[in-house]
Write an enzyme that holds these catalytic residues in place. Structure first.
Site: not given
Ligand code: BGC
Ligand code: BGC
Length: 602
Positions: A299, A494
């Site tokens: 991730d 999230e």
């Molecule tokens: C998320 C994932 C996602 C990744 C890319 C992460 O923060 O937990 O689900 O695929 O970001 O955006």
């Molecule tokens: C990104 C997301 C990612 C997240 C993780 C964001 O800045 O755009 O895709 O899941 O950070 O912390």
């Protein structure tokens, strides 16, 4: 330099092995590296032989149009093909309810709503259409489906899962994988899949307990909330192995049986041990016992969380079985560090070769060596009426009717007046939720679509007056037979969406009180990523529809509201009576039944 050629299915394995033999350590590590599109140029992709580029939430080009997406991804791919061995890259996105970072894409209901449909064939179709909109823009990899089995409605990612039941998640996750991976029929001969699905987040992401997520103090970049946010997300699943296996691991078996060729590791921990460094779960269970032959990706910056000593962090993850690292920003540091730990012997060359073989095999199975681009002729299909029709069907199948006193619903199309309130009644952003254009989503007209209010105006008779006051501030004395109030959560994604309590907001309660004064009978429609505690308010409502996060096609709601189709959706989660029945384990121990049980729906 021309592209490295890879032949037919039978010779794929040997062809890929031959390429790996030709590769330098730097080229191998380049393949194991995945970088965010904003942090790298096409020239750097070629220089480092980068294996994958991604758009995270909100990672769109400027302008955010399908054409600009296709051009952006094409330019990265063209650069990859110019590297010494010409190995194609694979571009990844979070297309978790349609190709959702792109303005103009069709936006489907979030998975919680798809769970309510109980319809695997429909979910497969959703996966197929998402894949076609991705391929139009040269994107081959979707970080979905999320096959979490969420057990706590306070979790900010609950809507990304299909529901609380492991069999439901397994069935719909597998259906989604099938749709996503055979999108354009090119797999008809069994040779190639067209886009790559990714089962995530492995494993137990839906099982974390409440409590402050460990503060990774060495991570200056992380803006952990100091409040109720990030209390469940990325946390620890304190459960025994049998529970982990029967509830949280099981959907991965189904996804693998359906052919899923990538798996993303969860930020979370199992009994205190981070999944990203979990040799037993990544290598012994997933790759060994479950026979997963695809690639394991990390991730976003998750490797950084493993250890303040970055060398130890990188070695731990790769040795545990990580094949590709999502190191979105500081990818050079990953490359230098992995190189160092291979040279020191902390990571073996055999492990590197296995990772690269897996990555290149996935690319070969996708047909990327033959056709590294998608199909820009599909650009005209993006957000097309045909695609929207399927989303509309998904919306109408996802709505769950939970109360309907005196058969108030369906409404007559020819009633003289209808009072409508709630900002969400006319707001595409609220209708779509998180992971829409922006990572966190946003209120407002963020992408084309039909709001519920617009859909209602289309469907009622010419003689019907729809009177809309977002805040239910109708003039004194205004009173109608029927009032319709749309309540919604503000969009979140999230851990930003973790909540200590999931009760109605004060503004919503005030809105309800105001609206009640203006109508004899009240219909409440809720846009939310989860059940909310409504027990005290429900007696005041004549009809209640849980609409989840339906996406761009508001007509799917009017289809059932005005009786053109019956309500068929069923609850994908038990609906708790009070916070005392949250999380799911508390409900299981409760002597009182929930407000509505799993599967409820009139
Ligand atoms: C998320 C994932 C996602 C990744 C890319 C992460 O923060 O937990 O689900 O695929 O970001 O955006
Ligand atoms: C990104 C997301 C990612 C997240 C993780 C964001 O800045 O755009 O895709 O899941 O950070 O912390």
């Amino acid at each position: 330099m021309t592209q490295t050629s890879v032949g037919n299915a039978e010779s794929l394995v040997t062809d890929v092995e031959r390429i790996v033999e030709e590769m330098t350590l730097a080229e191998k590590i380049g393949q194991m590296t995945q970088v965010a599109q904003a942090a790298i140029t096409p020239a750097e992709v070629a220089e480092y032989g980068i294996g994958s580029v991604l758009s995270g939430g909100g990672g769109y080009p400027t302008p955010n149009t399908p054409r600009a997406w296709a051009d952006m991804v094409r330019s990265f791919q063209e650069a990859a093909l110019k590297s010494r061995l010409g190995i194609p890259l694979i571009y990844g996105v979070d297309a978790v309810h349609g190709h959702n970072n792109m303005i103009g894409a069709v936006i489907f209901p979030h998975n919680i709503g798809l769970g309510a449909t109980r319809d695997a064939a429909l979910v497969e179709e959703v996966g197929r259409i998402t894949a076609r909109e991705m391929l139009a823009t040269n994107v081959h990899w979707n970080f979905g489906p999320c096959v979490a089995v969420p057990r706590d409605i306070r979790w900010g990612r609950i809507y990304e899962g299909f529901g609380e039941d492991v069999n439901l998640v397994g069935e719909l996750g597998a259906a989604y994988v099938r749709g996503q991976q055979i999108a354009d029929g090119s797999a008809a001969d069994g040779e190639f899949i067209s886009t790559l699905a990714c089962a995530k987040h492995y494993v137990g992401d839906g099982a974390t307990g409440w409590g402050p997520t460990p503060r990774y103090d060495w991570l200056q970049w992380w803006n952990w909330g100091n409040d109720e946010r990030w209390q469940l997300d990325q946390g620890d699943a304190a459960i025994d192995e049998e529970t982990l296996r029967t509830i949280h691991l099981a959907p991965y078996r189904d996804a693998i049986a359906a052919g899923v060729d990538s798996v993303m590791v969860s930020y979370s921990s199992w009994n205190g041990d981070k999944l990203h460094a979990h040799y037993y779960l990544l290598t012994e269970v997933l790759k060994g016992e479950l026979g997963f032959n695809g690639l394991v990706v990390s991730d976003w910056m998750a490797v950084d969380q493993l250890d303040p000593d970055y060398e130890r962090a990188v070695a731990a993850a790769v040795n545990a079985g990580l094949d590709m690292a999502m190191v979105p920003i500081n990818y050079q540091r990953f490359i230098t560090t992995l190189t160092k730990v291979v040279q020191s012997g902390a990571v073996s060359m055999a492990r590197i070769d296995d990772a690269v073989l897996r990555i290149l095999s996935v690319k070969a199975r996708l047909g990327l060596f033959r056709q590294p681009f998608g199909d820009e002729s599909l650009l005209e299909e993006i957000g097309s009426p045909a695609h929207r029709a399927v989303a509309r069907e998904a919306v109408r199948r996802s709505l769950v009717l939970l109360k309907n006193e005196n058969q108030l619903l369906p409404l007559a199309k020819d009633m003289p007046t209808l009072l409508v309130a709630g900002p969400a009644a006319d707001d595409i952003g609220l209708q779509c939720g998180g992971w829409t254009i922006e990572w966190q989503g946003a209120a407002g007209r963020i992408t084309p679509g039909t709001t519920l209010l617009e859909a209602m105006k289309e469907v009622v008779s010419p003689g019907t007056v729809i009177s809309y006051e977002p805040q239910a501030e109708f003039e004194e004395g205004v009173r109608a037979e029927v009032g319709l109030l749309v309540l919604s959560e503000q969009p979140y994604a999230e851990g930003e969406g973790d909540r200590a309590t999931v009760e109605l907001a004060e503004e919503d309660v005030a809105l309800l009180t105001r609206m009640r004064q203006h109508c004899e009978r009240l219909v409440v429609i809720l846009f939310s990523g989860r059940p909310l505690i409504i027990t005290d308010h429900l007696p005041e409502w004549d009809a209640f529809v849980a609409a989840w996060l339906p996406g761009t096609e508001g007509q799917g709601i009017t289809d059932v509201l005005f009786g053109d189709y019956p309500f068929t959706g069923r609850l994908p989660h038990s609906w708790p009576r009070s916070m005392e029945q949250v999380p799911f384990s508390a409900l299981e121990q409760s002597s009182v039944p929930p407000l509505f049980p799993y599967g409820a729906g009139l």
